[in-house]
Scaffold this active site. Structure first.
Site, PDB file in Angstrom:
ATOM      1  N   LYS A   1     -55.454 152.692  91.365  1.00  0.00           N
ATOM      2  CA  LYS A   1     -55.268 152.953  89.934  1.00  0.00           C
ATOM      3  C   LYS A   1     -55.789 154.352  89.664  1.00  0.00           C
ATOM      4  O   LYS A   1     -56.679 154.839  90.371  1.00  0.00           O
ATOM      5  CB  LYS A   1     -56.068 151.943  89.106  1.00  0.00           C
TER       6      LYS A   1
HETATM    7  N1  GLU Z   1     -49.690 149.441  85.985  1.00  0.00           N
HETATM    8  C1  GLU Z   1     -48.972 148.266  86.389  1.00  0.00           C
HETATM    9  C2  GLU Z   1     -49.934 147.178  86.820  1.00  0.00           C
HETATM   10  O1  GLU Z   1     -51.057 147.171  86.412  1.00  0.00           O
HETATM   11  C3  GLU Z   1     -47.870 148.570  87.374  1.00  0.00           C
HETATM   12  C4  GLU Z   1     -48.303 149.117  88.693  1.00  0.00           C
HETATM   13  C5  GLU Z   1     -47.123 149.544  89.571  1.00  0.00           C
HETATM   14  O2  GLU Z   1     -46.000 149.310  89.200  1.00  0.00           O
HETATM   15  O3  GLU Z   1     -47.416 150.102  90.627  1.00  0.00           O
HETATM   16  O4  GLU Z   1     -49.586 146.258  87.506  1.00  0.00           O
END
Ligand code: GLU
Length: 419
Positions: free
Chosen positions: A107
């Site tokens: 993240k």
């Molecule tokens: N931000 C989204 C999540 O928390 C998507 C992450 C992604 O698609 O890599 O799952």
């Protein structure tokens, strides 16, 4: 104390300890599974429209490298800090493993109040953040995606910036891009669709008729709005929604397509209706069939959990429910069916994976194929979670996280500890 110390990271640690005790993981394996492999902090200077220079702090945490590249969104919000990003990276790992994707979790984010940036400044910040991250990301190293405060346009700027430095177009560096720039059909809707799909499955299995059902949605961004729309299209009455500007309540059901049209023009639900205005703090406590927290983490604490009046808690956000609240929800499991975040919102990363695969192969799928495969994966993970929870008499969250943790652990143990 670690660099991650803070309430959100503590929550990820506490949740992991529950799983590690349940799985009887030896103490000397625990830190290796839990602690993030890498944390990157960058400073992102940009030229402001008034001619001054502003510097923003950006982060990226890559949790584990055991199963393949790391994968996860990028959050632009004033609440972002390294501890929150670390926790969100860990949750991405359990999520990806639960649904069987060949990724570790990651993240990233920038601590920024988007209300204070012009569009040009946002583009400058997005490009500078990606440029600072170039040494640490790559299509086989770490693949970014949208999260709170970022969208398809930001992903297009990320992809363009990375590509300009490579001297060629590298669409597979990020997912959640516009379809016109190498994105996949069905990604924009994927997370909300998944939330609605699983909610509908639980309603069907409980014998609840969609026409009699009601839903409350906290957060009307990409996840909340598409979850609301899918349920609305299935005949469910969406009786309340909220976002950072306020809340709306209508006992006979809101006109979700009209509300989405309004937010696409005005950026929020503010100004949609004066008569329907409601207290956003009270929205989670409304009686309803499906409650969808689709905004921030830690909004359902012990006190809120005791007062919830929903039949199904479908967690669209990451980490909306605290470990204290989980204890309460475990006591209330005959009243409230919890679809835990790492399963409930996993449709987003599942379709991100499809986007990455399509970009690598330069072979693009029909939207119906994207959605069919998304639902197939969600169904399989849901069935496994429910079976595990009932066999071992554990909560759905414990079962879902345990399946994820076990997969990461098995991969680490078969690969061994180097050197
Ligand atoms: N931000 C989204 C999540 O928390 C998507 C992450 C992604 O698609 O890599 O799952």
């Amino acid at each position: 104390m670690t660099v991650y110390s803070g309430p959100v990271f503590e929550m990820a640690v506490n949740q992991f300890n529950v799983i590690a005790n349940y799985l009887e993981i030896p103490m000397d394996e625990r830190d290796r599974l839990l602690m993030p492999k890498r944390a990157i902090t960058v400073s992102c200077p940009i030229h402001k429209d008034d001619g001054t220079v502003a510097v923003f702090e950006g982060y990226r945490v890559q949790h584990h490298l055991t199963l393949g590249p790391t994968k996860g969104g990028t959050r632009f919000a004033p609440t972002v800090d390294i501890g929150e990003i670390g926790a969100l990276a860990i949750w991405m790992s359990w999520k990806c493993a639960l649904v069987g994707l060949p990724y570790g979790g990651a993240k990233g984010g920038v601590n920024v109040d988007l209300g204070r940036l012009s569009k040009r400044e946002l583009e400058a910040l997005s490009r500078r953040y990606m440029q600072e991250m170039i040494p640490f990301v790559g299509p086989h190293t770490d693949v970014m995606a949208p999260d709170m405060g970022t969208n398809e346009q930001v992903m297009a700027w990320f992809m363009d910036t990375y590509s300009m430095y490579q001297g060629q177009t590298v669409t597979e560096i990020v997912t959640g891009k516009p379809v016109s720039s190498g994105g996949t059909l069905g990604r924009r809707e994927a997370t909300g669709r998944g939330v609605a799909y699983l909610s509908k499955r639980v309603m069907k299995e409980a014998g609840i008729c969609m026409g009699d059902a009601t839903a409350v949605v906290q957060g009307f961004g990409n996840v909340g709005s598409y979850a609301a729309l899918e349920l609305y299209n299935a005949g469910v009455k969406i009786i309340a929604v909220s976002d950072h500007t306020g809340a709306l309540h209508c006992a006979t059901g809101l006109d979700v397509p009209a509300l989405m049209k309004h937010t696409s023009i005005h950026g929020s639900i503010a100004g949609f209706s004066v008569e329907l205005a409601f207290d956003p703090a009270a929205i989670l406590l409304l009686p309803c069939t499906v409650l969808i927290p689709a905004a921030m983490e830690r909004v359902i604490d012990r006190e809120v959990a005791e007062r919830l009046q929903c039949r199904i808690l479908a967690e669209g956000a990451n980490g909306p429910t605290t470990p204290d609240a989980d204890v309460v929800l475990d006591h209330r499991k005959d009243e409230i069916f919890v679809i835990p975040d790492i399963l409930c919102n996993s449709g987003g990363v599942v379709v991100s994976y499809f986007e990455w695969v399509q970009d690598l192969q330069q072979l693009f799928w029909e939207e119906s194929e994207v959605t069919r495969r998304e639902y197939e994966i969600l169904d399989r993970a849901f069935t496994q979670m429910v079976a595990r929870a009932s066999a071992d008499h554990v909560a759905h969250r414990t079962a879902a996280m345990a399946i994820g943790v076990e997969k990461v652990r098995a991969a680490k143990n078969t690969r061994g500890l180097f050197p």
